[in-house]
Design an enzyme around this catalytic site. Sequence first.
Site, mmCIF file in Angstrom:
data_model
loop_
_atom_site.group_PDB
_atom_site.id
_atom_site.type_symbol
_atom_site.label_atom_id
_atom_site.label_comp_id
_atom_site.label_asym_id
_atom_site.label_seq_id
_atom_site.Cartn_x
_atom_site.Cartn_y
_atom_site.Cartn_z
ATOM 1 N N ASP A 150 -16.018 5.303 -1.012
ATOM 2 C CA ASP A 150 -15.519 6.058 0.137
ATOM 3 C C ASP A 150 -15.163 5.071 1.231
ATOM 4 O OD1 ASP A 150 -15.971 8.932 -0.646
ATOM 5 O OD2 ASP A 150 -18.025 8.189 -0.864
ATOM 6 N N LYS A 199 6.833 -11.803 12.919
ATOM 7 C CA LYS A 199 6.340 -13.166 13.067
ATOM 8 C C LYS A 199 6.326 -13.859 11.715
ATOM 9 C CE LYS A 199 1.475 -12.341 12.156
ATOM 10 N NZ LYS A 199 0.088 -12.378 12.638
ATOM 11 N N GLY A 232 -6.171 -15.550 17.371
ATOM 12 C CA GLY A 232 -4.888 -16.206 17.570
ATOM 13 C C GLY A 232 -3.720 -15.239 17.500
ATOM 14 N N THR A 233 -3.702 -14.398 16.464
ATOM 15 C CA THR A 233 -2.601 -13.453 16.283
ATOM 16 C C THR A 233 -2.508 -12.472 17.445
ATOM 17 O OG1 THR A 233 -2.669 -13.578 13.861
ATOM 18 C CG2 THR A 233 -1.748 -11.582 14.818
#
Length: 316
Positions: A150, A199, A232-233
């Site tokens: 689940d 990106k 960072g992203t």
Amino acid sequence: MSDTKREIGNLKLFTGNANPELAQEIADYLGVKLGAAKVKHFSDGEISLIIDESVRGCDAYIIQPTCSPVNDNLMELLIMTDALRRASASRITAVLPYYGYARQDRKSRGREPITAKLVANMITEAGASRLLAMDLHAMQIQGFFDMPVDNLFGLPILAEYFKHKDKDNLVVVSPDMGGVARARNLAEQIGVPLAIIDKRRPMPNVSEVMNIIGDIEGKEVILVDDMIDTAGTITHGAQALIDRGAKCVDACCTHPVLSGPAIERIENSPIQELVTTNTIPLGDKKCDKIKVLSVAPIIGEAIYRIHTESSVSELF
């Protein structure tokens, strides 16, 4: 929770050291006490486990996210599962609010392991008969288990938090193409438009924004991801949105991994608020920008429904 849900019979909850605060919240939601289990370490680092109550014939649930320290928490889960199996628990459900190693779910080059599958094998061999997880990073991990799985979703909790904002000037943004489905789901639940950051990732944990797809100029933006690791992203995305005319940026995720320079990056970024959940304890990772919401009610309700053989999917 209504009084009728107090009839939970032989259900027992146990926890290791990964996130005992969340385990206690789930126990409080269900109206039960946490099982009497002590997880410690011998002087050489080996894990010591003592279960101080009978579990024969019980429906046992081990609440143990495999977050940092990942290997210690994973071993605690495996050892506790083995102990409950050998003590004749009738069913053992591994409850992993966060599934460590989930990003290693496939081979992208030669001679790489598929560690997410290895972890699934170990949990199965230890004696678990069911897995309850939240926001698995890769949905195919459900197929790594030859048992019921689940997978709960944290987005409804996050969406409810953001519904108080002015929807006329709000937009949800995916930080990359891989998160579009998640961002669209959040946007639909809140009732606002969607935008996407295009990106490229030249190397692991490094990303470069190429373009913004959608109208974000003058908008209040919500960046959404399933987890934030080194940040960072999410912080680069937030800066790119501000540079391209966004009015302000909030961010949200289910799993606050927040490793390495994450806290420093968030503090120094244009992100106003990072909304996350307690699938992973923050510990000493302190930041005034972070707002934590509890997943205890949804996990507690899922445990109750599994125990009573009711539908879990109807929660969503």
